[in-house]
Each structure stands twice: as structure tokens, then as C-alpha cells.
Write an enzyme that holds these catalytic residues in place. Structure first.
Site, short mmCIF file in Angstrom:
data_model
loop_
_atom_site.label_atom_id
_atom_site.label_comp_id
_atom_site.label_asym_id
_atom_site.label_seq_id
_atom_site.Cartn_x
_atom_site.Cartn_y
_atom_site.Cartn_z
N GLY A 23 0.79 -1.22 -0.10
CA GLY A 23 0.01 0.14 0.04
C GLY A 23 0.88 1.04 -0.02
O GLY A 23 0.15 2.32 -0.09
N CYS A 57 -28.16 -9.10 -16.04
CA CYS A 57 -27.69 -8.86 -17.43
C CYS A 57 -28.68 -9.13 -18.64
O CYS A 57 -29.09 -10.42 -18.24
CB CYS A 57 -26.18 -9.62 -17.36
SG CYS A 57 -25.56 -9.44 -19.24
N CYS A 70 -26.57 -12.32 -20.46
CA CYS A 70 -26.06 -13.64 -19.75
C CYS A 70 -27.08 -13.65 -18.56
O CYS A 70 -26.94 -14.89 -18.04
CB CYS A 70 -24.76 -13.63 -19.39
SG CYS A 70 -24.34 -12.84 -17.92
N CYS A 105 -23.27 -6.92 -18.53
CA CYS A 105 -22.10 -7.14 -17.81
C CYS A 105 -20.86 -6.41 -18.25
O CYS A 105 -20.94 -5.98 -19.42
CB CYS A 105 -21.40 -8.40 -17.79
SG CYS A 105 -22.48 -9.73 -17.12
N CYS A 115 -19.32 -12.30 -19.26
CA CYS A 115 -20.46 -12.42 -20.06
C CYS A 115 -20.30 -13.32 -21.07
O CYS A 115 -21.35 -14.28 -21.25
CB CYS A 115 -20.93 -10.93 -20.29
SG CYS A 115 -22.68 -10.96 -20.93
ZN LIG Z 1 -23.71 -10.71 -18.70
#
Ligand SMILES: [Zn+2]
Lengths: 277, 227
Positions: A29, A238, A241, A263, A269
């Protein structure tokens, strides 16, 4: 390729970036300064990420490049072609097949595995910059763990909007120590930073800073007891999908105001659609 | 090639400190192994490159640590060498292959070459500052033993249990139990208290390599106090 060093950068530059990467990994970090080189592309195109990828990439690596989750945007395509040309590497769009993934603005939906390296393109590496313009001061704030101002900023959101309005580049604390900008990924992706088996490297080209999250590292999104961190969610699934658990982009489908949610991770997807079909 | 020439080549080869045959690709391959070792502390990896000459005292420096030197050192780096490893041949090879500057001042060293026996907690290596903790010395330590839980360290009653970034739960690393090893691991265990300042260590045993960065928590497997 003739006329280029392997992966474009000269060996001296790669060694310098490699030494900085090892320090970045040793101090999760923390932003390590590095003497970056000019790259043959403008800063907005992820020169920091490109320099890190060039320093780690080997001839036998398979590379994936994504921009906002997609492999086919101009930015992703041009970076992919750049490495095909200067390193002759094989490329892929499949998250599971990639050894190195360079990304802008997303973490793939498909869980990463041990041994993979995710390289983030970072525009502004300093999470405290909007509060304190001086690099000297922000370094001191990190040294003293003076992160109260960051909480004040998030709390001002709550006072104004009733919730934390920051939805991307949402600050995290790495291994309980450094507050870090995860790059402009949606906060939806923040939980994927925590305990991820892959190594995550972050490169900022303009400011010449790099930082790292080693595998299996504790990464917490800053929040408050009465306002715990929450990720975005959608009422939709989505349209392509049917996924009800991925980050969705709203896309306009015609000029009559038609729209749908899909997506943002195109490989995810397409893989799901392939499995369903 | 006549016979005399062959003999000369054979003799010289034993004493030659090897460089990287294919610098760009070899250093990339070795770097990824070193990066992997620091990213997942206590894991073992074997570096494939020719070993340096087996001539005392520098023979303790095996292929792995020599590979780290060839991969990471150049004319921008300063290297400190402990007395028990030091030799004109090592200095010459280091300068010839990397261009690195050799320093007598441990506080200015980017890398320090030492053995587990020669580790002295009083040596003032650089630990970085609170604003630039990265400006510290990386220790390259030659050890006589390097085992982790997957190859027998669990059986040892003097291993060290590692946890923290890069480690899913915990991992046991055994570098031996000499006084120097104990002093070194005690010093590295102190990194957590001084974090983010601290020392990062890369261990080499022959061609094998493991690392413990300053972010790692270290405890004795036999639960002895480490002070
Ligand atoms: Zn999708």
C-alpha cells in the site's frame, strides 16, 4: 522485434522498476517513487501500468488487457498490440488463461488464481491529494497515519446525501496500515482486493509512483460503524447472460430511448453465455 | 583447438563467475521468481543459472543469491559485502557483471551480501525513513538450510512461523538454528514494531531461494520468546 529492446524498456529502466516493485511488495500500500521513462503513448493511456507490465512480462507469458471490463476498447486494443509488437507475447481475452492482466477501471468478475498478476493503470496515486496538494505533506500524513481527514471527507458525504457518495476510487486500508487509492475501479470491486490470491500491482505514469498488494493481504474499505461499506447493486440482471451478481453497465440500444443493462466484464459475460447455450 | 588451449579453458571455467547468458530474458525470468518469493514469504523457489565458483570464502554465495545480484544490481546500486564472504574475485565479478558500487558503509547499501553466521544485529543497515521507508537495505543472506512446511520444516523444532501479507494462514520456514540464524530472525521479527521502516531479507541456499519482507510476522514454532 528488431530496433526495440524486449518489452520496449531498456534493461536499466526495467531493473530500476523491478527494485521498486520489490519494495512495493515489502511495504503493501506504500507508494514507491520510481524514475519512469517516457512511453510512446499519452499519459491518459496508462503509461504507469504499461511500464510495470513491460518490467514483469516474459516471452512465455499470456497477456490480457482490459479497459472498463472490456477487451475491445481502443485503449485495451492498442496496449495489447503494443506488447504483441515489442515483446511478441501471446494475448488472450480469457481471464482464466492470462498470466498477466493489465487493467483500467475494473477487476475481472472471474476469481483470480495464485500466480496471476493484475496490473492497474493509476491516474492519481495519492488518495489524500484532494485534501492536501503537497506531496511532502501527504508523505508525512502517511508516515503519521494521519487519516482522520479521509474519514471527515467520507462523513461529509453522509451528512449531505445520507450515504457515502464515493462510488469509484473508494479508499482502502491495506494490512491495517496504509490508506491506498485502488485506482478508479467501482467500489463494487473493492471486496475483490481483500485476500485475493493474485498479486496486484499499481502504476501511475505521470506521478511516477507504484504500489502493490501481495496475495492474501487484508484490504478494508474505509467506513463507519453506523454507515458500513456497501457495494452497488442493481434491480436488473444482465440482459445478455442473466447474471445477477456482476457489475452492470447501462447501454443505449436505439435512438428511441431503449436501454438495457449488461455485464461490464465482456469475457465473463461471453463465457456465461457460452455455458448456458 | 589444441590440447593446451582446452586445458586452459577447463581450468578457467571453474573460476569464472558466470553472467546471464541471455540478459533480457534471463533477468526477467529470475526477477519473476524473486518477485514471487517476496510476494509469498517463506515459499521456496529454485533459480536456474550457473553457480558461482566454489572457492572459499565466497563459495557460500550460491547460484540463487548470485542470480539475485545479476538480476537487480547495476551502476545505480551500492552493495555491502560481509567479511566472511568477501574476496577480490567476488568484488571483481560484481563490478564486471553489474557495474554496482561496493561500499564499506552498510547504511548506504541497497543490498548487503552476508551469511547467516556473520549477521550482527549491530550492523547499521538502512531501514528507510518514515516518509521514504523504501530507501532501505535488502539483505541477501547465504544460509546452509532452507526448508518450509512442504519439504520438512514442520519436523524441525526450531523453525519460524510466518504470517501476514502474502500468506493465506501461516507458513513455516527453517533456515537453521545457529546463533546467527536466531539473531537474524529476531532482528527480522522486530520489523513489525518499526514498520514501515525495516529490513527485507532474501535467503539463498545453493540454487534455492526464499524471502521474508518486513511486512511478515515471525514467531518461533517452539513458542520461545524472541527477545
Ligand atoms: Zn452478462
Amino acid at each position: 522485434m528488431d530496433g526495440y529492446n524486449f518489452a520496449y524498456l531498456d534493461e536499466q529502466t526495467k531493473r530500476m522498476i523491478r527494485r521498486a516493485l520489490l519494495k512495493g511488495v515489502a511495504i503493501p500500500g506504500y507508494q514507491v517513487p520510481f524514475g519512469g521513462r517516457e512511453m510512446p503513448m499519452p499519459y491518459g493511456w496508462g503509461t504507469g501500468g504499461v511500464q510495470l507490465t513491460a518490467s514483469i512480462l516474459g516471452a512465455y507469458d499470456i497477456l490480457k488487457v482490459i479497459d472498463q471490463g472490456a477487451d475491445d476498447t481502443t485503449n485495451a486494443v492498442s496496449i495489447r498490440h503494443f506488447f504483441q509488437r515489442v515483446a511478441g507475447v501471446e494475448t488472450t481475452t480469457a481471464t482464466t488463461a492470462a498470466d498477466v492482466i493489465q487493467t483500467r477501471h475494473r477487476i475481472p468478475e472471474t476469481p483470480l488464481r495464485s500466480g496471476q498478476i493484475l496490473v492497474f493503470q493509476v491516474p492519481i496515486p495519492e488518495p489524500l491529494r484532494f485534501i492536501e496538494p503537497s506531496e511532502q505533506e501527504t508523505r508525512l500524513m502517511h508516515a503519521l497515519e494521519e487519516y482522520g481527514v479521509m474519514h471527515v471527507k467520507l462523513y461529509e458525504d453522509i451528512a449531505r446525501y445520507g450515504h457515502i457518495a464515493t462510488t469509484y476510487a473508494y479508499p482502502v486500508k491495506v494490512d491495517g496500515r496504509y490508506v491506498m487509492d485502488p485506482s478508479p475501479i467501482p467500489k463494487f470491486d473493492n471486496p475483490k482486493l481483500d485476500g485475493n490470491p493474485a498479486l496486484m500491482l499499481f502504476g501511475a505514469g505521470r506521478e511516477k509512483r507504484l504500489y502493490a498488494i501481495p496475495p492474501y493481504t487484508r484490504v478494508e474499505s474505509l467506513d463507519f460503524e453506523d454507515h458500513p461499506f456497501e457495494v452497488q447493486s442493481w434491480e436488473h440482471t444482465c440482459a445478455l447472460c442473466g447474471s445477477d451478481h456482476s457489475y452492470l453497465d447501462e447501454v443505449i440500444t436505439d435512438d428511441k430511448g431503449g436501454r438495457m443493462f449488461v455485464c461490464s466484464d465482456t469475457d465473463y459475460c461471453q463465457t456465461r453465455r457460452g455455458e448456458v447455450a | 583447438m589444441d590440447k593446451a588451449m582446452t586445458v586452459k579453458t577447463e581450468t578457467t571455467r571453474d573460476l569464472v563467475w558466470p553472467g546471464l547468458a541471455d540478459p533480457a530474458h534471463d533477468s526477467q525470468r529470475l526477477f519473476r521468481q524473486i518477485l514471487g518469493a517476496l510476494s509469498e514469504p517463506g515459499t521456496l523457489t529454485t533459480l536456474a543459472l550457473p553457480a558461482p565458483p566454489q572457492v572459499a570464502p565466497s563459495d557460500a554465495l550460491g547460484a540463487a543469491l548470485w542470480g539475485v545480484v545479476l538480476t537487480l544490481c547495476d551502476l545505480e546500486t551500492r552493495v555491502w559485502i560481509a567479511a566472511d564472504l568477501d574476496s577480490p574475485a567476488l568484488r571483481e565479478a560484481l563490478t564486471f557483471h553489474t557495474g554496482a558500487r561496493i561500499t564499506d558503509d552498510p547504511a548506504s547499501a541497497d543490498f548487503a551480501l552476508l551469511t547467516h553466521e556473520s549477521f550482527d544485529p549491530q550492523t547499521p543497515f538502512a531501514v528507510g525513513s518514515d516518509t521514504y521507508p523504501d530507501r532501505g537495505t535488502t539483505l541477501l543472506v547465504a544460509v546452509e538450510r532452507l526448508e518450509n512446511d512442504s519439504n520438512g520444516a514442520d519436523d524441525a523444532d526450531h523453525g519460524w512461523r510466518l504470517s501476514g501479507p502474502g500468506i493465506a494462514e501461516s507458513r513455516v520456514l527453517d533456515i537453521g538454528d545457529g546463533a546467527g540464524c536466531r539473531a537474524l530472525m529476531t532482528r527480522l521479527a522486530g520489523n513489525r514494531a518499526s514498520f514501515p521502516q525495516g529490513l527485507d531479507a532474501i535467503f539463498g541456499c545453493g540454487a534455492q531461494l526464499a524471502a521474508i519482507p518486513r511486512s511478515t510476522c515471525i514467531t518461533r514454532t517452539d513458542s520461545q520468546e524472541m527477545n
